[in-house]
Design a protein around this motif. Structure first.
Motif, PDB file in Angstrom:
ATOM      1  N   THR A 207       0.819  -1.217   0.000  1.00 42.86           N
ATOM      2  CA  THR A 207       0.000   0.000   0.000  1.00 42.86           C
ATOM      3  C   THR A 207       0.850   1.262   0.000  1.00 42.86           C
ATOM      4  OG1 THR A 207      -1.850  -1.073   1.116  1.00 42.86           O
ATOM      5  CG2 THR A 207      -1.714   1.313   1.303  1.00 42.86           C
ATOM      6  N   GLN A 208       0.529   2.178  -0.879  1.00 43.24           N
ATOM      7  CA  GLN A 208       1.220   3.458  -0.974  1.00 43.24           C
ATOM      8  C   GLN A 208       0.570   4.455  -0.015  1.00 43.24           C
ATOM      9  OE1 GLN A 208       3.741   5.828  -1.336  1.00 43.24           O
ATOM     10  NE2 GLN A 208       4.055   4.671  -3.246  1.00 43.24           N
ATOM     11  N   THR A 209       1.372   5.110   0.829  1.00 39.63           N
ATOM     12  CA  THR A 209       0.814   6.018   1.848  1.00 39.63           C
ATOM     13  C   THR A 209       1.127   7.489   1.583  1.00 39.63           C
ATOM     14  OG1 THR A 209       2.785   5.678   3.240  1.00 39.63           O
ATOM     15  CG2 THR A 209       0.881   4.239   3.640  1.00 39.63           C
ATOM     16  N   GLU A 210       1.978   7.774   0.605  1.00 38.54           N
ATOM     17  CA  GLU A 210       2.271   9.173   0.300  1.00 38.54           C
ATOM     18  C   GLU A 210       1.034   9.864  -0.250  1.00 38.54           C
ATOM     19  OE1 GLU A 210       5.780  11.028  -1.589  1.00 38.54           O
ATOM     20  OE2 GLU A 210       6.562   8.975  -1.589  1.00 38.54           O
ATOM     21  N   PRO A 211       0.641  11.020   0.310  1.00 37.52           N
ATOM     22  CA  PRO A 211      -0.576  11.706  -0.152  1.00 37.52           C
ATOM     23  C   PRO A 211      -0.571  12.022  -1.642  1.00 37.52           C
ATOM     24  CG  PRO A 211       0.183  12.657   1.912  1.00 37.52           C
ATOM     25  CD  PRO A 211       1.240  11.703   1.462  1.00 37.52           C
ATOM     26  N   GLY A 212       0.602  12.385  -2.179  1.00 41.00           N
ATOM     27  CA  GLY A 212       0.670  12.724  -3.597  1.00 41.00           C
ATOM     28  C   GLY A 212       0.312  11.557  -4.492  1.00 41.00           C
ATOM     29  N   TYR A 213       0.795  10.355  -4.156  1.00 40.57           N
ATOM     30  CA  TYR A 213       0.484   9.177  -4.958  1.00 40.57           C
ATOM     31  C   TYR A 213      -0.969   8.735  -4.761  1.00 40.57           C
ATOM     32  CZ  TYR A 213       5.372   8.730  -6.239  1.00 40.57           C
ATOM     33  OH  TYR A 213       6.620   8.962  -6.760  1.00 40.57           O
ATOM     34  N   ILE A 214      -1.479   8.925  -3.560  1.00 38.65           N
ATOM     35  CA  ILE A 214      -2.895   8.622  -3.331  1.00 38.65           C
ATOM     36  C   ILE A 214      -3.765   9.528  -4.202  1.00 38.65           C
ATOM     37  CG2 ILE A 214      -4.767   8.678  -1.632  1.00 38.65           C
ATOM     38  CD1 ILE A 214      -2.685   7.898   0.491  1.00 38.65           C
ATOM     39  N   ALA A 215      -3.387  10.804  -4.293  1.00 44.29           N
ATOM     40  CA  ALA A 215      -4.141  11.743  -5.138  1.00 44.29           C
ATOM     41  C   ALA A 215      -4.073  11.320  -6.601  1.00 44.29           C
ATOM     42  CB  ALA A 215      -3.597  13.158  -4.964  1.00 44.29           C
ATOM     43  N   LEU A 216      -2.912  10.847  -7.054  1.00 37.92           N
ATOM     44  CA  LEU A 216      -2.793  10.386  -8.440  1.00 37.92           C
ATOM     45  C   LEU A 216      -3.633   9.139  -8.681  1.00 37.92           C
ATOM     46  CD1 LEU A 216       1.017  10.914  -9.178  1.00 37.92           C
ATOM     47  CD2 LEU A 216      -0.909  12.309  -9.946  1.00 37.92           C
ATOM     48  N   ALA A 217      -3.739   8.268  -7.672  1.00 33.41           N
ATOM     49  CA  ALA A 217      -4.623   7.105  -7.800  1.00 33.41           C
ATOM     50  C   ALA A 217      -6.068   7.562  -7.973  1.00 33.41           C
ATOM     51  CB  ALA A 217      -4.487   6.205  -6.566  1.00 33.41           C
ATOM     52  N   PHE A 218      -6.451   8.596  -7.218  1.00 27.05           N
ATOM     53  CA  PHE A 218      -7.802   9.142  -7.378  1.00 27.05           C
ATOM     54  C   PHE A 218      -7.976   9.791  -8.746  1.00 27.05           C
ATOM     55  CE2 PHE A 218      -8.314   8.699  -2.781  1.00 27.05           C
ATOM     56  CZ  PHE A 218      -9.655   8.366  -2.693  1.00 27.05           C
ATOM     57  N   TYR A 219      -6.921  10.372  -9.289  1.00 21.36           N
ATOM     58  CA  TYR A 219      -7.014  10.928 -10.638  1.00 21.36           C
ATOM     59  C   TYR A 219      -7.449   9.857 -11.632  1.00 21.36           C
ATOM     60  CZ  TYR A 219      -4.796  15.498  -9.757  1.00 21.36           C
ATOM     61  OH  TYR A 219      -4.524  16.771  -9.344  1.00 21.36           O
ATOM     62  N   SER A 220      -6.794   8.679 -11.566  1.00 19.47           N
ATOM     63  CA  SER A 220      -7.150   7.602 -12.488  1.00 19.47           C
ATOM     64  C   SER A 220      -8.561   7.090 -12.215  1.00 19.47           C
ATOM     65  CB  SER A 220      -6.141   6.452 -12.373  1.00 19.47           C
ATOM     66  OG  SER A 220      -4.917   6.791 -12.973  1.00 19.47           O
ATOM     67  N   GLY A 221      -8.920   6.971 -10.917  1.00 21.64           N
ATOM     68  CA  GLY A 221     -10.267   6.514 -10.580  1.00 21.64           C
ATOM     69  C   GLY A 221     -11.329   7.496 -11.025  1.00 21.64           C
ATOM     70  N   LEU A 222     -11.118   8.767 -10.718  1.00 20.12           N
ATOM     71  CA  LEU A 222     -12.102   9.783 -11.067  1.00 20.12           C
ATOM     72  C   LEU A 222     -12.192   9.983 -12.570  1.00 20.12           C
ATOM     73  CD1 LEU A 222     -11.351  12.370  -8.239  1.00 20.12           C
ATOM     74  CD2 LEU A 222     -13.419  10.989  -8.490  1.00 20.12           C
ATOM     75  N   PHE A 223     -11.090   9.720 -13.293  1.00 24.12           N
ATOM     76  CA  PHE A 223     -11.152   9.791 -14.754  1.00 24.12           C
ATOM     77  C   PHE A 223     -12.200   8.830 -15.296  1.00 24.12           C
ATOM     78  CE2 PHE A 223      -9.799   8.189 -18.921  1.00 24.12           C
ATOM     79  CZ  PHE A 223      -9.805   9.368 -19.646  1.00 24.12           C
ATOM     80  N   SER A 224     -12.332   7.660 -14.656  1.00 25.03           N
ATOM     81  CA  SER A 224     -13.331   6.684 -15.094  1.00 25.03           C
ATOM     82  C   SER A 224     -14.750   7.155 -14.819  1.00 25.03           C
ATOM     83  CB  SER A 224     -13.103   5.336 -14.402  1.00 25.03           C
ATOM     84  OG  SER A 224     -11.879   4.778 -14.802  1.00 25.03           O
ATOM     85  N   TYR A 225     -14.909   8.034 -13.832  1.00 22.94           N
ATOM     86  CA  TYR A 225     -16.235   8.566 -13.501  1.00 22.94           C
ATOM     87  C   TYR A 225     -16.507   9.888 -14.221  1.00 22.94           C
ATOM     88  CZ  TYR A 225     -16.688   5.192  -9.660  1.00 22.94           C
ATOM     89  OH  TYR A 225     -16.787   4.041  -8.907  1.00 22.94           O
ATOM     90  N   SER A 226     -15.546  10.362 -14.996  1.00 29.07           N
ATOM     91  CA  SER A 226     -15.737  11.634 -15.694  1.00 29.07           C
ATOM     92  C   SER A 226     -16.988  11.565 -16.557  1.00 29.07           C
ATOM     93  CB  SER A 226     -14.523  11.940 -16.580  1.00 29.07           C
ATOM     94  OG  SER A 226     -13.391  12.212 -15.800  1.00 29.07           O
ATOM     95  N   GLY A 227     -17.765  12.621 -16.513  1.00 30.25           N
ATOM     96  CA  GLY A 227     -18.997  12.684 -17.282  1.00 30.25           C
ATOM     97  C   GLY A 227     -20.234  12.787 -16.420  1.00 30.25           C
TER      98      GLY A 227
END
Length: 480
Positions: A207-227
């Motif tokens: 598990t990655q705990t750095e906030p910056g990488y967690i935010a990037l993981a959300f970027y990929s997740g939220l990209f799938s919800y875009s729209g």
């Protein structure tokens, strides 16, 4: 719109030349689900897992991304019914903060958000539709880009011709893409029921705990919800928007979230962490492992999914540029409507041209980070506008009024997503920030400069007239 000129004479009409309300609740749900379920769910699982570090955290990111999108959708339901104008974020930012911030949103949407998202979807469609022809390797770069370009042009023509055709295409491909995901889910359930649980052991390992990488993981997740906010772009064409806009959101978002989470669980049951990270097309790798001789079905269904998503995105986002031009923030030619079909043809063609210029891009995951940063920034500004108008316009009619905690929570999370990636994805964030700031001098030169030279104004006028003649279009207006 398809009925345009069924009253074949506009003269004497009290409505005149304007886009018509032809989208019902089912069409609204199809647009939201059809746009959201597109390239993202077949591209982003790899990105979410890469930045999350573990399967367990990746699942958490998918769940929280869906929850965040639902909170955002509820906030936008208030904005959409309080300000029932097409244009989505552009209209809301304009109402709350004035022309400059609204123009900056239009600026980045025109050159970053919309065409880049459409290019990613078109490229994904091309990759999956060509994959069966090159089963042992990736399809050639040139073939993928050619198919992506042709598909973008084809869907633009459909959108120019008839809105009813657009909604029929959307309804058919929405059903197809849900079937594709249900196929993945069914295969995953079968695989799990036969005792294959080894990939789910130690789910939090790495598990990655750095906030910056967690935010990037959300970027990929939220990209799938875009729209989830695209239906707000076409509010003026939605029947009974006060009722159908929130209903469409409340039906669509839980459905998409459940499908996404279960689909990712199916991926993780069948494929190891290493297989997902090494795959260029996760759904194809999944199909090759689970479907045997029927593995060709997976790239076909994924192609159908992305085709429908691209169709919906072209339809909805063209209305954004149409509204921006109508407000004087883009050339007036983009605010013209086809006199026979009542579709915003110049807006559609203009967006198509920019999208075609971007299909040459290769690194999809850098693009996702780039687009997601800008999108998070301006969604945060829109929700800030909601909070601001609660104070500045307390008596405004709000058919839907969400609990104040929801926009506050949404604002805090968006601020996290905008801030923390800065030190782990500096290049993408830096380029995006500079591009946003470049919009400020563009605004003052093109819009703020009221005393333009006569020759320059004539050039603009001649361009607008030429487009009107070329596309047989006229400005939206009401004829007395």
């Amino acid at each position: 719109m398809g009925k345009a000129l069924s009253q074949n004479s506009l003269a004497g009409s009290s409505q005149g030349i304007k886009m018509k309300k032809e989208l019902g609740l089912i069409d609204g749900v199809a647009i939201i689900v059809g746009i959201i379920i597109g390239a993202g769910i077949f591209v982003s699982p790899k990105g979410v897992l890469r930045y999350s570090g573990s399967i367990g955290q990746a699942i958490i990111v998918w769940i929280l991304s869906g929850l965040l999108s639902m909170i955002g959708a509820l906030c936008y339901a208030e904005l959409g019914t309080m300000i029932p104008k097409s244009g989505g974020d552009y209209a809301y930012i304009s109402e709350a903060f004035g022309p400059l911030p609204a123009f900056l949103y239009l600026w980045v949407a025109l050159f970053i958000l919309v065409p880049t998202g459409n290019a990613i979807t078109a490229i994904t469609f091309a990759q999956y539709i060509l994959q069966p022809l090159w089963p042992a390797c990736d399809p050639p770069y040139e073939a993928v880009r050619l198919i992506a370009a042709v598909t973008t042009c084809f869907l633009t023509v459909i959108n120019c011709y008839n809105v009813k055709w657009v909604t029929r295409v959307q309804d058919v491909f929405t059903a197809t893409k849900i079937f594709a995901l249900l196929l993945i889910v069914a295969a995953g359930i079968y695989y799990l029921s036969t005792g294959h649980t080894q990939h789910l052991q130690n789910p939090m390992e790495g598990t990655q705990t750095e906030p910056g990488y967690i935010a990037l993981a959300f970027y990929s997740g939220l990209f799938s919800y875009s729209g989830w906010n695209y239906l707000n772009y076409v509010t003026e064409e939605l029947k009974d928007p006060y009722r159908n806009l929130p209903r469409a959101i409340c039906i669509s978002m839980p459905l998409v979230t459940i499908i996404y989470v279960i689909t990712n669980v199916a991926y993780f049951v069948v494929l190891s962490r290493a297989e997902i990270l090494e795959s260029q097309a996760v759904a194809v790798t999944f199909g090759d492992k689970m479907l045997g001789t029927f593995s060709f079905l997976m790239p076909f269904f994924v192609a159908c999914s992305t085709f429908g998503s691209l169709n919906g995105a072209i339809f909805a986002s063209s209305r954004l540029f149409f509204v921006g031009a109508r407000q004087g923030h883009l050339p007036q030619a983009i605010a013209l409507i086809d006199i026979k079909r009542l579709t915003p043809v110049p807006s559609l063609i203009f967006m198509c041209i920019i999208t075609l210029a971007l299909v040459v891009i290769e690194d999809v995951y850098v693009l996702i980070n780039y687009v997601s940063f800008v999108e998070a920034l301006f969604i945060m500004i829109s929700v800030t506008g909601l909070l601001w108008m609660r104070r500045s316009r307390p008596n405004a009619e709000r058919p839907i009024k969400v609990n104040i905690a929801l926009p506050v929570i949404f604002f805090i999370i968006c601020a996290f997503l905008v801030t923390f990636p800065c030190y782990v994805s500096l290049l993408e964030v830096g380029i995006a920030s500079v591009f946003v700031l470049c919009g400020i001098p563009v605004f003052y030169v093109t819009i703020g400069w009221k005393s333009k030279p006569i020759w320059l104004q004539r050039c603009f006028d001649n361009f607008n007239k030429s487009c009107a003649k070329l596309f047989v279009c006229v400005p939206e207006e009401t004829i007395d």
